[in-house]
Design a protein around this motif. Structure first.
Motif, PDB file in Angstrom:
ATOM      1  N   ARG A  48      12.415   0.044   0.176  1.00  0.00           N
ATOM      2  CA  ARG A  48      10.979   0.254  -0.023  1.00  0.00           C
ATOM      3  C   ARG A  48      10.192  -0.519   1.031  1.00  0.00           C
ATOM      4  O   ARG A  48       9.222  -0.011   1.597  1.00  0.00           O
ATOM      5  CB  ARG A  48      10.577  -0.203  -1.433  1.00  0.00           C
ATOM      6  CG  ARG A  48       9.140   0.139  -1.801  1.00  0.00           C
ATOM      7  CD  ARG A  48       8.763  -0.489  -3.129  1.00  0.00           C
ATOM      8  NE  ARG A  48       8.703  -1.939  -3.026  1.00  0.00           N
ATOM      9  CZ  ARG A  48       7.679  -2.612  -2.513  1.00  0.00           C
ATOM     10  NH1 ARG A  48       6.622  -1.963  -2.030  1.00  0.00           N
ATOM     11  NH2 ARG A  48       7.695  -3.931  -2.464  1.00  0.00           N
ATOM     12  N   ALA A  90       4.027  11.156   4.156  1.00  0.00           N
ATOM     13  CA  ALA A  90       5.313  11.083   3.460  1.00  0.00           C
ATOM     14  C   ALA A  90       6.372  10.539   4.409  1.00  0.00           C
ATOM     15  O   ALA A  90       6.385  10.860   5.599  1.00  0.00           O
ATOM     16  CB  ALA A  90       5.728  12.466   2.956  1.00  0.00           C
ATOM     17  N   ASP A 143       3.310  14.871  -2.087  1.00  0.00           N
ATOM     18  CA  ASP A 143       2.332  14.612  -3.155  1.00  0.00           C
ATOM     19  C   ASP A 143       0.951  15.123  -2.750  1.00  0.00           C
ATOM     20  O   ASP A 143       0.485  14.884  -1.623  1.00  0.00           O
ATOM     21  CB  ASP A 143       2.233  13.112  -3.435  1.00  0.00           C
ATOM     22  CG  ASP A 143       3.420  12.620  -4.246  1.00  0.00           C
ATOM     23  OD1 ASP A 143       4.156  13.452  -4.798  1.00  0.00           O
ATOM     24  OD2 ASP A 143       3.609  11.392  -4.336  1.00  0.00           O
ATOM     25  N   ASN A 161       6.783   4.591  -9.608  1.00  0.00           N
ATOM     26  CA  ASN A 161       7.383   5.293  -8.463  1.00  0.00           C
ATOM     27  C   ASN A 161       6.398   6.266  -7.824  1.00  0.00           C
ATOM     28  O   ASN A 161       6.730   7.413  -7.527  1.00  0.00           O
ATOM     29  CB  ASN A 161       8.660   6.026  -8.891  1.00  0.00           C
ATOM     30  CG  ASN A 161       9.527   6.411  -7.705  1.00  0.00           C
ATOM     31  OD1 ASN A 161       9.411   5.814  -6.633  1.00  0.00           O
ATOM     32  ND2 ASN A 161      10.377   7.405  -7.880  1.00  0.00           N
ATOM     33  N   GLU A 194       8.522   7.785  -0.021  1.00  0.00           N
ATOM     34  CA  GLU A 194       7.128   7.496  -0.353  1.00  0.00           C
ATOM     35  C   GLU A 194       6.313   8.732  -0.012  1.00  0.00           C
ATOM     36  O   GLU A 194       6.502   9.349   1.044  1.00  0.00           O
ATOM     37  CB  GLU A 194       6.610   6.291   0.425  1.00  0.00           C
ATOM     38  CG  GLU A 194       7.142   4.959  -0.077  1.00  0.00           C
ATOM     39  CD  GLU A 194       6.338   3.781   0.445  1.00  0.00           C
ATOM     40  OE1 GLU A 194       5.290   4.010   1.074  1.00  0.00           O
ATOM     41  OE2 GLU A 194       6.763   2.635   0.220  1.00  0.00           O
ATOM     42  N   GLY A 195       5.388   9.092  -0.905  1.00  0.00           N
ATOM     43  CA  GLY A 195       4.532  10.242  -0.667  1.00  0.00           C
ATOM     44  C   GLY A 195       5.173  11.568  -1.011  1.00  0.00           C
ATOM     45  O   GLY A 195       4.598  12.626  -0.751  1.00  0.00           O
ATOM     46  N   ASP A 247       3.172   6.749  -4.811  1.00  0.00           N
ATOM     47  CA  ASP A 247       2.464   6.216  -3.655  1.00  0.00           C
ATOM     48  C   ASP A 247       1.117   5.651  -4.127  1.00  0.00           C
ATOM     49  O   ASP A 247       0.451   6.237  -4.986  1.00  0.00           O
ATOM     50  CB  ASP A 247       2.251   7.332  -2.625  1.00  0.00           C
ATOM     51  CG  ASP A 247       1.494   6.838  -1.400  1.00  0.00           C
ATOM     52  OD1 ASP A 247       2.120   6.198  -0.556  1.00  0.00           O
ATOM     53  OD2 ASP A 247       0.286   7.120  -1.316  1.00  0.00           O
ATOM     54  N   ARG A 248       0.721   4.491  -3.563  1.00  0.00           N
ATOM     55  CA  ARG A 248      -0.505   3.821  -4.028  1.00  0.00           C
ATOM     56  C   ARG A 248      -1.728   4.741  -3.905  1.00  0.00           C
ATOM     57  O   ARG A 248      -2.558   4.815  -4.820  1.00  0.00           O
ATOM     58  CB  ARG A 248      -0.712   2.552  -3.204  1.00  0.00           C
ATOM     59  CG  ARG A 248      -2.046   1.850  -3.445  1.00  0.00           C
ATOM     60  CD  ARG A 248      -2.179   1.314  -4.852  1.00  0.00           C
ATOM     61  NE  ARG A 248      -3.508   0.802  -5.102  1.00  0.00           N
ATOM     62  CZ  ARG A 248      -3.909  -0.432  -4.819  1.00  0.00           C
ATOM     63  NH1 ARG A 248      -3.076  -1.291  -4.250  1.00  0.00           N
ATOM     64  NH2 ARG A 248      -5.132  -0.828  -5.101  1.00  0.00           N
ATOM     65  N   ARG A 266       7.661   0.945   3.920  1.00  0.00           N
ATOM     66  CA  ARG A 266       6.291   0.440   3.973  1.00  0.00           C
ATOM     67  C   ARG A 266       5.960  -0.051   5.381  1.00  0.00           C
ATOM     68  O   ARG A 266       4.874   0.197   5.909  1.00  0.00           O
ATOM     69  CB  ARG A 266       6.119  -0.689   2.962  1.00  0.00           C
ATOM     70  CG  ARG A 266       4.677  -1.219   2.864  1.00  0.00           C
ATOM     71  CD  ARG A 266       4.561  -2.261   1.777  1.00  0.00           C
ATOM     72  NE  ARG A 266       5.434  -3.394   2.044  1.00  0.00           N
ATOM     73  CZ  ARG A 266       5.604  -4.416   1.193  1.00  0.00           C
ATOM     74  NH1 ARG A 266       4.978  -4.422   0.035  1.00  0.00           N
ATOM     75  NH2 ARG A 266       6.404  -5.412   1.512  1.00  0.00           N
ATOM     76  N   SER A 299      15.342   6.386  -0.542  1.00  0.00           N
ATOM     77  CA  SER A 299      14.009   5.888  -0.858  1.00  0.00           C
ATOM     78  C   SER A 299      12.993   6.839  -0.236  1.00  0.00           C
ATOM     79  O   SER A 299      13.204   7.340   0.878  1.00  0.00           O
ATOM     80  CB  SER A 299      13.823   4.473  -0.317  1.00  0.00           C
ATOM     81  OG  SER A 299      12.577   3.924  -0.705  1.00  0.00           O
ATOM     82  N   ARG A 329       5.421   2.955   7.702  1.00  0.00           N
ATOM     83  CA  ARG A 329       4.108   3.592   7.539  1.00  0.00           C
ATOM     84  C   ARG A 329       3.005   2.734   8.153  1.00  0.00           C
ATOM     85  O   ARG A 329       1.948   3.242   8.508  1.00  0.00           O
ATOM     86  CB  ARG A 329       3.823   3.857   6.051  1.00  0.00           C
ATOM     87  CG  ARG A 329       4.726   4.908   5.441  1.00  0.00           C
ATOM     88  CD  ARG A 329       4.387   5.196   4.000  1.00  0.00           C
ATOM     89  NE  ARG A 329       3.349   6.191   3.887  1.00  0.00           N
ATOM     90  CZ  ARG A 329       2.909   6.671   2.726  1.00  0.00           C
ATOM     91  NH1 ARG A 329       3.419   6.217   1.588  1.00  0.00           N
ATOM     92  NH2 ARG A 329       1.970   7.579   2.687  1.00  0.00           N
ATOM     93  N   ARG A 340       4.377   0.791  -7.999  1.00  0.00           N
ATOM     94  CA  ARG A 340       5.808   0.555  -7.812  1.00  0.00           C
ATOM     95  C   ARG A 340       6.576   0.899  -9.088  1.00  0.00           C
ATOM     96  O   ARG A 340       7.629   1.541  -9.039  1.00  0.00           O
ATOM     97  CB  ARG A 340       6.029  -0.896  -7.415  1.00  0.00           C
ATOM     98  CG  ARG A 340       7.452  -1.206  -6.978  1.00  0.00           C
ATOM     99  CD  ARG A 340       7.572  -2.628  -6.418  1.00  0.00           C
ATOM    100  NE  ARG A 340       6.669  -2.796  -5.283  1.00  0.00           N
ATOM    101  CZ  ARG A 340       5.692  -3.692  -5.231  1.00  0.00           C
ATOM    102  NH1 ARG A 340       5.483  -4.502  -6.249  1.00  0.00           N
ATOM    103  NH2 ARG A 340       4.913  -3.792  -4.179  1.00  0.00           N
TER     104      ARG A 340
END
Length: 519
Positions: free
Chosen positions: A27, A41, A104, A503, A58-59, A505-506, A31, A56, A34, A500
């Motif tokens: 993770r 993503a 997403d 699971n 994200e997005g 994306d912020r 991060r 792993s 990005r 987190r």
């Protein structure tokens, strides 16, 4: 001004000396990436033979982690692994994107977007890839791909740090031989995985590793459909016997008269129809393991002979006085309560104690939380390839329904449900769409009562959210609101920690919370 590459690399260098769980290490890796190359993503995928396995993301939709991308079916990924340098695809590239429908917040096709991929090499061996996707078609136009390659070099060091212990534990030759054993165990389809990231699933995997390295007899218990056979395969593959055969027998699938012959073999003329002698499962498994599924179904006379094999390692073929010695590890499974069967006189107490030297309970799917989405992703990708579809996804509402259902038939029920839902969704289209979306009604679970849908840990909370007269969307919104609010309470309003845990994306969590009216 500090160079962006340096800002991205410094945390990774610091992490190399830290003892971190794999998921947290990966993770942090994504991060940092990005931060270097902002995008919508990003994913880290490990190469296993000709299949890329997401470790792993994200997005991307949470079910992406359960998908398995075969290179021959995904040309973009195939191109990335074939190039030693980073690959940027043109925005008008017509090759199908493996993440079509999975980014997403995107409800349509990824027809015009920016896409980057970079292979990861560990000790000059291709380990996997990193992929980046941006909905802005010009996002990576000014990116220096040399920065990405430099990042990939340190990313390789990161994954090597995570795998160092396993690489030390087994030589490269051991890994190759294990891969062959996996393939044979799965009937040539490649390794059959125990997919999941939940706490109970991780505990199960730890127990498998612990008992796998021991010579102990294992009794696997659990409800129908939880995957007891896969657990047995995993135990065998963790053992020193991994290069020897794992022989399976379903004790409930054979007539009583044939069970003894199947287990111990027979000689010619031992019974009507025995026109030649044959070896039983125990002799075939000599040096390896035998998996006795539904062992609670064995007839009492056969139980006594099985006990003898366990005690002395000796057996007699049906119709023979000659003894054969075998060296076999027994892994048994049942969905019955064998202790109760013993009390009822249907199972020998001495055999029960011999089999349950190490009892291993496989948790039901309803206790595994968001693992259901990973498993759904795995079955969606299987159906996508089987049906010849370009992209197959599940709507957020459908995902919410899966999370709320109680799964009495466990993983097997989920597998069959996904297959039926794909056919239902496909039948609603006169032509095959570019992206086929599974909506909640196609799952056939909308008529389930709210009480039946809840898991034990959430049952009391879900019932007040689902109000009479509400539609599915309102019910799912209420369920999501409850989950987010509870997570906020646990983490004292820290949105990063909530993202987190869920699971997500912020940024996507912020958009969802805004839509739901959560402040």
């Amino acid at each position: 001004m500090t160079h962006p590459l340096l800002l991205a690399l410094v945390p990774l260098v610091a992490d190399l000396s830290r003892d971190l769980p794999d998921q947290e290490r990966y993770r942090r890796l994504l991060r940092s990436l990005r931060q270097l190359l902002p995008c919508d993503a990003v994913a880290l995928l490990r190469l296993e033979e000709d299949v890329l396995v997401p470790l792993s993301v994200e997005g991307l939709s949470p079910d992406t982690l359960g998908r398995r991308f075969r290179l021959g079916e995904h040309p973009r990924l195939d191109i990335i692994v074939q190039n030693r340098e980073p690959t940027r695809f043109s925005t008008d590239c017509d090759l199908p994107d493996p993440y079509d429908g999975l980014v997403d917040g995107v409800h349509g096709d990824l027809e015009v977007h920016d896409c980057l991929g970079c292979p990861l090499y560990v000790q000059d061996t291709l380990w996997g890839v990193i992929t980046l996707d941006s909905l802005d078609p010009a996002r990576f136009g000014s990116a220096d791909l040399r920065d990405l390659q430099a990042f990939a070099s340190l990313a390789a060091a990161t994954v090597m740090a995570s795998e160092r212990m396993s690489l030390l534990a087994r030589s490269v030759e051991d890994q190759r031989q294990l891969a062959e054993v996996y393939k044979r165990a799965a009937g040539g389809r490649g390794p059959r995985e125990l997919i999941g990231q939940s706490a109970v699933h991780r505990r199960l995997q730890q127990e498998i590793q612990l008992v796998g390295n021991s010579p102990l007899t294992v009794l696997i218990t659990g409800e129908t459909g939880v995957g007891k056979e896969l657990v047995a395969e995993a135990i065998h593959l963790q053992s020193p016997r991994a290069q020897k055969p794992l022989i399976s027998l379903n004790c409930a699938a054979l007539p009583e008269l044939l069970v003894e012959s199947e287990l111990f073999g027979h000689v010619k003329g031992a019974f009507s129809g025995a026109i030649s002698g044959r070896s039983g499962k125990f002799e075939l498994a000599d040096g390896g393991s035998i998996f006795l599924d539904e062992v609670g179904e064995l007839p009492l006379p056969v139980q006594s002979k099985l006990l003898r094999v366990l005690q002395s390692g000796q057996l007699q073929r049906v119709g023979s006085d000659q003894e054969h010695r075998v060296d076999v590890r027994i892994i048994a499974a049942t969905n019955r309560d064998l202790a109760e069967e013993v009390r009822a006189g249907r199972f020998r107490a001495d055999l029960y104690h011999r089999l349950s030297v190490y009892p291993l309970v496989v948790p039901p799917l309803r206790e595994r939380g968001r693992d259901v989405l990973l498993l759904a992703g795995y079955f969606l990708e299987e159906n996508r390839a089987r049906m010849g579809l370009r992209s197959l996804r599940m709507s957020p509402e459908a995902q919410g329904v899966l999370l709320g259902y109680s799964w009495p038939g466990n993983v097997r029920e989920l597998e069959h449900l996904i297959s039926r839902a794909v056919l239902k969704a496909l039948s609603a289209h006169s032509e095959r769409p570019r992206i086929l979306t599974i909506e909640a009604p196609a799952l056939g679970l909308e008529d389930e009562s709210p009480v039946a849908l809840g898991t034990p840990s959430l049952l009391a909370d879900v019932h007040p959210v689902v109000k009479p007269g509400e539609g599915l969307k309102e019910a799912v919104d209420g369920f999501q609101t409850m989950l987010i609010n509870e997570a906020l309470s646990r983490h004292n309003g820290k949105w990063a920690e909530v993202a987190r845990e869920l699971n997500l994306d912020r940024a996507n969590l912020s958009r969802l919370a805004k839509r739901l009216g959560i402040r």
